[in-house]
Design a protein around this motif. Structure first.
Motif, PDB file in Angstrom:
ATOM      1  N   ARG A   1       0.838  -1.198   0.000  1.00  0.00           N
ATOM      2  CA  ARG A   1       0.000   0.000   0.000  1.00  0.00           C
ATOM      3  C   ARG A   1       0.871   1.245   0.000  1.00  0.00           C
ATOM      4  NH1 ARG A   1      -2.803  -4.236   0.137  1.00  0.00           N
ATOM      5  NH2 ARG A   1      -4.958  -4.266   0.893  1.00  0.00           N
TER       6      ARG A   1
ATOM      7  N   MET B   1      -9.286   7.880  -3.711  1.00  0.00           N
ATOM      8  CA  MET B   1      -9.154   6.430  -3.823  1.00  0.00           C
ATOM      9  C   MET B   1     -10.326   5.771  -4.532  1.00  0.00           C
ATOM     10  SD  MET B   1      -9.919   5.591   0.188  1.00  0.00           S
ATOM     11  CE  MET B   1     -10.322   3.852   0.098  1.00  0.00           C
ATOM     12  N   ARG B   2     -11.441   6.485  -4.598  1.00  0.00           N
ATOM     13  CA  ARG B   2     -12.609   5.898  -5.261  1.00  0.00           C
ATOM     14  C   ARG B   2     -12.610   6.175  -6.762  1.00  0.00           C
ATOM     15  NH1 ARG B   2     -13.569   2.195  -1.755  1.00  0.00           N
ATOM     16  NH2 ARG B   2     -14.288   2.911   0.272  1.00  0.00           N
TER      17      ARG B   2
ATOM     18  N   ASP C   1      -4.488   4.380  -3.112  1.00  0.00           N
ATOM     19  CA  ASP C   1      -4.999   3.527  -2.034  1.00  0.00           C
ATOM     20  C   ASP C   1      -5.783   4.300  -0.981  1.00  0.00           C
ATOM     21  OD1 ASP C   1      -4.001   1.116  -3.032  1.00  0.00           O
ATOM     22  OD2 ASP C   1      -2.012   1.502  -2.195  1.00  0.00           O
ATOM     23  N   VAL C   2      -5.435   5.570  -0.787  1.00  0.00           N
ATOM     24  CA  VAL C   2      -6.076   6.345   0.280  1.00  0.00           C
ATOM     25  C   VAL C   2      -6.290   7.786  -0.202  1.00  0.00           C
ATOM     26  CG1 VAL C   2      -5.712   7.344   2.583  1.00  0.00           C
ATOM     27  CG2 VAL C   2      -5.145   4.956   2.176  1.00  0.00           C
ATOM     28  N   SER C   3      -7.466   8.308   0.044  1.00  0.00           N
ATOM     29  CA  SER C   3      -7.744   9.707  -0.283  1.00  0.00           C
ATOM     30  C   SER C   3      -6.982  10.619   0.676  1.00  0.00           C
ATOM     31  CB  SER C   3      -9.241  10.000  -0.140  1.00  0.00           C
ATOM     32  OG  SER C   3      -9.978   9.212  -1.037  1.00  0.00           O
ATOM     33  N   SER C   4      -6.563  11.767   0.182  1.00  0.00           N
ATOM     34  CA  SER C   4      -5.860  12.711   1.053  1.00  0.00           C
ATOM     35  C   SER C   4      -6.058  14.116   0.505  1.00  0.00           C
ATOM     36  CB  SER C   4      -4.366  12.363   1.124  1.00  0.00           C
ATOM     37  OG  SER C   4      -3.811  12.316  -0.173  1.00  0.00           O
ATOM     38  N   GLY C   5      -5.574  15.093   1.241  1.00  0.00           N
ATOM     39  CA  GLY C   5      -5.764  16.483   0.832  1.00  0.00           C
ATOM     40  C   GLY C   5      -5.790  17.375   2.054  1.00  0.00           C
ATOM     41  N   SER C   6      -6.466  16.887   3.085  1.00  0.00           N
ATOM     42  CA  SER C   6      -6.388  17.565   4.373  1.00  0.00           C
ATOM     43  C   SER C   6      -5.155  16.996   5.065  1.00  0.00           C
ATOM     44  CB  SER C   6      -7.654  17.287   5.188  1.00  0.00           C
ATOM     45  OG  SER C   6      -7.491  17.798   6.487  1.00  0.00           O
TER      46      SER C   6
ATOM     47  N   GLN D   1      -3.405  13.438   7.979  1.00  0.00           N
ATOM     48  CA  GLN D   1      -4.248  12.268   8.246  1.00  0.00           C
ATOM     49  C   GLN D   1      -3.694  10.944   7.717  1.00  0.00           C
ATOM     50  OE1 GLN D   1      -8.410  12.885   7.464  1.00  0.00           O
ATOM     51  NE2 GLN D   1      -8.269  15.090   7.723  1.00  0.00           N
TER      52      GLN D   1
ATOM     53  N   ALA E   1      -4.161   6.678   8.762  1.00  0.00           N
ATOM     54  CA  ALA E   1      -4.760   5.725   7.827  1.00  0.00           C
ATOM     55  C   ALA E   1      -3.788   4.565   7.595  1.00  0.00           C
ATOM     56  CB  ALA E   1      -5.097   6.418   6.516  1.00  0.00           C
TER      57      ALA E   1
ATOM     58  N   ILE F   1      -4.133   0.568   8.263  1.00  0.00           N
ATOM     59  CA  ILE F   1      -3.915  -0.443   7.222  1.00  0.00           C
ATOM     60  C   ILE F   1      -2.894  -1.481   7.696  1.00  0.00           C
ATOM     61  CG2 ILE F   1      -3.004  -0.831   4.897  1.00  0.00           C
ATOM     62  CD1 ILE F   1      -4.092   1.987   4.174  1.00  0.00           C
TER      63      ILE F   1
ATOM     64  N   GLY G   1      -8.752   7.744  11.725  1.00  0.00           N
ATOM     65  CA  GLY G   1      -7.836   7.341  10.650  1.00  0.00           C
ATOM     66  C   GLY G   1      -7.539   5.845  10.708  1.00  0.00           C
ATOM     67  N   ILE G   2      -7.300   5.341  11.906  1.00  0.00           N
ATOM     68  CA  ILE G   2      -6.991   3.921  12.067  1.00  0.00           C
ATOM     69  C   ILE G   2      -8.206   3.071  11.687  1.00  0.00           C
ATOM     70  CG2 ILE G   2      -6.508   2.149  13.819  1.00  0.00           C
ATOM     71  CD1 ILE G   2      -4.567   4.140  15.123  1.00  0.00           C
TER      72      ILE G   2
ATOM     73  N   PHE H   1     -10.528   3.858   9.642  1.00  0.00           N
ATOM     74  CA  PHE H   1     -10.613   3.894   8.178  1.00  0.00           C
ATOM     75  C   PHE H   1      -9.643   2.869   7.584  1.00  0.00           C
ATOM     76  CE2 PHE H   1      -8.010   5.184   4.626  1.00  0.00           C
ATOM     77  CZ  PHE H   1      -8.934   5.090   3.597  1.00  0.00           C
ATOM     78  N   GLY H   2      -8.400   2.895   8.059  1.00  0.00           N
ATOM     79  CA  GLY H   2      -7.387   1.966   7.534  1.00  0.00           C
ATOM     80  C   GLY H   2      -7.837   0.525   7.701  1.00  0.00           C
ATOM     81  N   LEU H   3      -8.374   0.211   8.866  1.00  0.00           N
ATOM     82  CA  LEU H   3      -8.865  -1.146   9.112  1.00  0.00           C
ATOM     83  C   LEU H   3      -9.997  -1.494   8.151  1.00  0.00           C
ATOM     84  CD1 LEU H   3      -8.821  -0.990  13.018  1.00  0.00           C
ATOM     85  CD2 LEU H   3      -7.456  -2.564  11.613  1.00  0.00           C
TER      86      LEU H   3
ATOM     87  N   THR I   1     -10.279  -0.717   5.156  1.00  0.00           N
ATOM     88  CA  THR I   1      -9.778  -1.082   3.829  1.00  0.00           C
ATOM     89  C   THR I   1      -9.354  -2.559   3.782  1.00  0.00           C
ATOM     90  OG1 THR I   1      -7.453  -0.499   4.205  1.00  0.00           O
ATOM     91  CG2 THR I   1      -8.901   1.276   3.445  1.00  0.00           C
ATOM     92  N   LEU I   2      -9.230  -3.171   4.945  1.00  0.00           N
ATOM     93  CA  LEU I   2      -8.893  -4.602   5.013  1.00  0.00           C
ATOM     94  C   LEU I   2     -10.147  -5.452   5.222  1.00  0.00           C
ATOM     95  CD1 LEU I   2      -5.881  -5.876   5.104  1.00  0.00           C
ATOM     96  CD2 LEU I   2      -6.051  -3.413   5.215  1.00  0.00           C
TER      97      LEU I   2
ATOM     98  N   ASP J   1     -12.732  16.398  10.930  1.00  0.00           N
ATOM     99  CA  ASP J   1     -12.052  16.469   9.638  1.00  0.00           C
ATOM    100  C   ASP J   1     -11.685  15.076   9.110  1.00  0.00           C
ATOM    101  OD1 ASP J   1     -11.010  17.704   7.385  1.00  0.00           O
ATOM    102  OD2 ASP J   1      -9.058  18.063   8.296  1.00  0.00           O
TER     103      ASP J   1
ATOM    104  N   MET K   1     -13.013  13.519   5.565  1.00  0.00           N
ATOM    105  CA  MET K   1     -12.202  13.113   4.407  1.00  0.00           C
ATOM    106  C   MET K   1     -12.041  11.595   4.300  1.00  0.00           C
ATOM    107  SD  MET K   1      -8.385  14.264   3.217  1.00  0.00           S
ATOM    108  CE  MET K   1      -7.416  13.153   4.214  1.00  0.00           C
TER     109      MET K   1
END
Ligand code: TPP
Ligand code: MG
Lengths: 295, 316
Positions: A68, A111-112, A118-123, A126, A130, A134, B58-59, B61-63, B65-66, B85, B89
């Motif tokens: 990832r 990401m969509r 793999d992951v959206s970002s911009g802010s 974060q 994420a 993962i 965030g974590i 969200f990451g989870l 994705t699995l 925020d 996002m």
């Protein structure tokens, strides 16, 4: 097949990195808006990752076994898109749709929409959380892939980053590596102090010992010049050793130059974003492209 | 009588036995939210992040994705404000299957006062595209909503209360996303409420009946997506709609009802009761409910006043 490709010769990687830089400047210029300095400073790191390190398959961008990659500094999207296009995730011509309406290539990674993202970002701030989620999920599911995340040095001012730095170590995530694009500049920042800062503004971490802080959090810290493929590959080898020994998360603190690779964009916060005029574009073309390269 | 937080944890333990995607990500509050029950039952699927709510999101969200569908365990206020925020996002914009359990929502959180009272969550979360927003009334509905959420693809915010209220729904109640529930027939005044406040409004209607005011009670569990037809049918024939919520009168249930009626050209006065653009304070539950006009007795009083005045104004 999701796999690591054979590492190309450094000259080829350097050529790819120049192409990436050209696509960044040219695409942003054609789109009439976008970020330049950040995409250019991370270009060598991303080329090294995508053309030798990541176990991926552009034909199967959603393969569950793939490594990832999280671009936490999402404003550098065009840098990632250029690398993805060169690696075969989508046609290079599609870069021209960057930022346009109805495009798969949004101003910040989605990401969509974009294959390979793999992951959206911009802010800002974060992506590491994420990535921790993962990597933790991979650990729980017994998956072998590695998770990589690129952060900006200005971005590290966000508190959420440090929440994630702490968690990554607590969870013992040896399958996680952060790369800090330490380009010494952010968007505006503070006035430079003569003799203390590398560039035209004060360095985001000039006042603190960043590698020491990260070591204090229990991460394996590898400091390199982020424009030297030899040093980047050496760092990747160290990452692998740390991961295999279960040392917890690792971070490559890559000293870079913002706007690197183009004479007029390098080392200045003024090219954080912007578009080139015709003369500048011609100059950049001369600096970056060689005969045979497609422009 | 059972508190929603207990129901939440017990239901999760039940579902997790059959569904290995259920996880809980906690922000150092498991012994308040009752996620500790889950932690004991499924230690491998319980993640303690510590006091770092943005990171939790965030974590989670990451989870997701699995293939996990994690529930967040913290006070609602720290999700909908501190972690907004990342919710925006990483969860809402990506349509991640993360479940935001807003524990201790509203005013009643064990005397913690305004720092911990989430009285804006519905307004904030309702504005967020992709997010499903649900506020169950009692233990029966809370269990049904938790079950429903576990099976749902995409993000959900569930407003949960700390303390038990008198149950108003039958044990065989089936939760239907979007539909409103008529708890009491009557009219021409319709009392529309959401979350645990609906239980107190139900009691208020009994008090009103004793005074000769026959009120209909409509419970709106789904703040988004609302089945508008179901709301319109429920208030059909009413000449005055009064919304009552344990929430600010700006942008929450009152806003939702007013917007819905207006866009359907239904010209009945809407009186919005709740926190009238003010913060609350520490205090025992009964004190707060009385002072801020949300106890059954105070609701009955305010409804009487509103009905007499029949003015479409917000009364505090
Ligand atoms: C939370 C958040 N705040 C502000 C911004 C606006 N912003 C975009 S890029 C940037 C500077 C980033 O600096 P750095 O992380 O050093 O990135 P780089 O130098 O690599 O461009 C800022 C402030 C943002 N995208 N997100
Ligand atoms: Mg920078």
């Amino acid at each position: 097949m999701t796999e690591r490709i054979e590492r190309p010769p450094v000259r080829e990687l350097e050529r790819l990195a120049r192409l990436v830089r050209w696509h960044v400047l040219n695409t942003v210029t054609q789109s009439k808006a976008g970020h330049i300095g950040g995409p250019l400073s991370m270009a060598d790191l991303l080329v090294a990752l995508y053309f030798s390190e990541l176990s991926i398959d552009p034909e199967h961008p959603d393969d569950p076994e793939r490594d990832r990659f999280v671009l936490s500094k999402g404003h550098s999207a065009i840098g990632l898109y250029s690398v993805l296009a060169l690696r075969g995730y989508f046609p290079i011509d599609e870069l021209a749709s960057f930022d346009h309406g109805d495009s798969r290539l949004q101003g910040h990674p989605d990401m969509r929409l974009t294959p390979g993202v793999d992951v959206s970002s911009g802010s800002l701030g974060q992506g590491l959380s994420a990535a921790v989620g993962i990597a933790l999920g991979a650990q729980k599911r017994g998956r072998d892939f590695h998770t990589w995340v690129v952060l900006g040095d200005g971005e590290l001012q966000e508190g959420m980053v440090w929440e994630a730095v702490n968690s990554a170590r607590r969870f013992g995530l040896s399958n996680l590596t952060a790369i800090i694009d330490l380009n010494g500049l952010q968007q505006y920042g503070w006035a430079a102090q003569q003799g203390r800062d590398r560039f035209d503004r004060s360095e985001p971490w000039g006042h603190a010992d960043l590698p020491m802080i990260l070591r204090g959090y229990g991460w394996t810290v590898i400091e390199i010049n982020g424009h030297s493929f030899a040093e980047i590959f050496d760092a990747f080898d160290q990452v692998k050793r740390a991961a295999e020994s279960g040392a917890g998360p690792s971070v490559i603190v890559a000293r870079t130059e913002k706007g690197h690779g183009i004479s007029f964009t390098r080392g200045t916060y003024k090219w954080h974003n912007g578009v080139a005029d015709e003369t500048q574009l011609a100059l950049a073309r001369a600096e970056l492209l060689t005969e045979g390269d497609q422009s | 009588m059972k508190a929603q937080r207990d129901v939440w944890a017990e239901t999760l333990v039940e579902v997790a036995g059959l569904d290995d995607t259920v996880m809980v990500v906690d922000g150092d509050l498991a012994n308040s939210t009752k996620a500790d029950l889950f932690a004991k039952a499924f230690p491998d699927r319980f993640v303690e992040v510590g006091i770092a709510e943005q990171n939790m999101v965030g974590i989670a969200f990451g989870l997701s994705t699995l293939g996990y569908r994690p529930w967040l365990s913290t006070f609602g206020v720290f999700l909908t404000h501190r972690a907004l925020d990342p919710i925006r996002m990483l969860v809402s914009q990506t349509h991640a299957s993360v479940r935001l359990a807003g524990a201790y929502s509203g005013l009643l959180n064990g005397s913690s006062g305004k720092t911990h009272q989430d009285i804006e969550d519905l307004a904030i979360m309702r504005a967020m595209p992709n997010l499903t927003v649900i506020a169950p009334v009692d233990e029966v509905e809370a269990a049904a909503v938790v079950r429903w959420s576990c099976a749902h693809d995409g993000p959900v915010y569930v407003r949960l209360a700390r303390d038990a209220v008198a149950p108003v729904l039958p044990v065989d109640y089936m939760f239907e996303l979007g539909s409103v529930v008529v708890l009491r027939h009557g009219g021409p005044v319709a009392l529309v409420s959401t979350g645990v406040q609906s239980s107190r409004v139900f009691d208020a209607a009994e008090l009103l009946a004793a005074q000769g005011i026959d009120a209909r009670v409509v419970h709106v569990p789904t703040i988004k997506p609302l089945d508008e037809t179901s709301l319109l049918a429920a208030i059909d024939g009413c000449t005055h709609v009064i919304t009552i919520e344990e929430h600010t009168i700006i942008g929450g249930l009152g806003g939702l009802v007013a917007e819905t009626l207006t866009s359907h050209g239904i010209a009945v006065p809407v009186t919005r009761l709740g926190l009238a653009d003010s913060w609350s304070e520490s205090g025992p539950n009964e004190f707060l409910l009385d002072k801020y006009g949300l106890s059954a007795g105070r609701v009955a009083e305010r409804v009487t006043a509103a009905v007499l005045a029949d003015l479409p104004t917000a009364v505090h």
